[in-house]
Design an enzyme around this catalytic site. Sequence first.
Site, mmCIF file in Angstrom:
data_model
loop_
_atom_site.group_PDB
_atom_site.id
_atom_site.type_symbol
_atom_site.label_atom_id
_atom_site.label_comp_id
_atom_site.label_asym_id
_atom_site.label_seq_id
_atom_site.Cartn_x
_atom_site.Cartn_y
_atom_site.Cartn_z
ATOM 1 N N ASP A 111 0.873 -1.348 0.163
ATOM 2 C CA ASP A 111 -0.340 -0.200 -0.326
ATOM 3 C C ASP A 111 0.733 1.608 0.104
ATOM 4 O O ASP A 111 0.513 2.403 0.073
ATOM 5 C CB ASP A 111 -1.052 0.062 0.909
ATOM 6 C CG ASP A 111 -1.789 -0.960 1.220
ATOM 7 O OD1 ASP A 111 -2.646 -1.215 0.011
ATOM 8 O OD2 ASP A 111 -2.291 -1.660 2.072
ATOM 9 N N ASP A 171 -6.395 -4.276 -5.562
ATOM 10 C CA ASP A 171 -6.418 -3.070 -5.588
ATOM 11 C C ASP A 171 -4.848 -2.923 -5.935
ATOM 12 O O ASP A 171 -4.364 -1.634 -5.858
ATOM 13 C CB ASP A 171 -6.591 -3.130 -4.306
ATOM 14 C CG ASP A 171 -7.731 -3.697 -4.107
ATOM 15 O OD1 ASP A 171 -8.063 -5.195 -3.897
ATOM 16 O OD2 ASP A 171 -7.885 -3.535 -2.612
#
Length: 390
Positions: A111, A171
Amino acid sequence: MKKKWLLLSLIGFLVSCSKQESMDALTARVFTVAEQQYLTMDTRLESTTLPQSIAPDSTFKSSTIYWWCSGFYPGSLWYIYEYTQNEVVKTLAENNTLKLDPIQYVTNDHDVGFQLNCSYGNGFRLTGNEDYKKVLYQGAQSLATRFSSVTGVTRSWDFLRRGWKYPVIIDNMMNLELLMFASKTFDNDTLEYIARTHANTTLKNHFRKDYSSYHLVDYDPEDGHVRSRQTVQGYANESSWGRGQAWALYGYTMMFRMTGDEKYLEHAENIADMLLSRLPVDGIPYWDFDAPNGNEYRDASAGAIMASAFVELSGFVTDEKARQNYLSIAEKQLRTLASPHYLAEPGTNCNFILKHSVGNLPENSEVDVPLSYADYYFLEALLRYKKAVG
């Protein structure tokens, strides 16, 4: 519950359409709310915390800098500054961006792209601060350590559930922008190779024949073959989880922008056309398109991500009908999100901008609450739309 939700959404949509507020006026109205909400939001934070959501007891929920969403608040502040030119907002954006300095060295999750590109990336774009650029490069180098030449993808999670060995989620497409930025800015071909290889492998393995995406593909780290395909945060493995489809649309649109590779544009158009055939009348996706009770929950975050991607995609396609279709659905989504049903009144909603997002319904986590990334992509979409239509 289902009928009431649909009725309220339809009424809000029809009211917004009947008034036909100009998009310029709508954008000004939303950014006025955003500025008020986020200036107050900052008073809820400490030196090492950032906004996350609203807790089950209806109180404000913050996160540490290591939560995957930590870059969205400073990113939203940069967008608010970009629109308003308010120096107070700029100072808050700078202060909250600097909180994330340690993230540039994180190598145990994927992330980093979300966290740094949204914060430092927007900060560098708007200020040219060379210190921001250095952080982005180090962050890209850290993210690159998660790539495997055997699997052809960067690993998403280190934790292993359901027998996973090398899990990769859709994602992760969003984090490729950091790699591409660093590659172009610092003339690092390795980072571009990693980003392209990940995008190509994901294109091959993550999508069904109708261009909907699985949430997670698990690879064998020894030889790279696909072990399983799952939809962890959606209704079922073969269902189309709303936010996952948004990440896919945005990710391949972005990769075309960053590379000029036509296969990414073609794939983005195929995803977009699939979504156009499945979205509800007001444009805001269900939390999962295939859940039998999916209509009970819409996901504002997925709608905001899609709107931003649709606007950008409209600027790349050569077919005029497709361009108008993508701009039209984006405008519909933005008008719906700017309606009273989704846009919070100043001083409410724990100072988040949008209501009614869904984080992870199967685990009963962050269901029908505000989420920081919904706010971020909503503001981004509005700015993109303003630039697209002039």
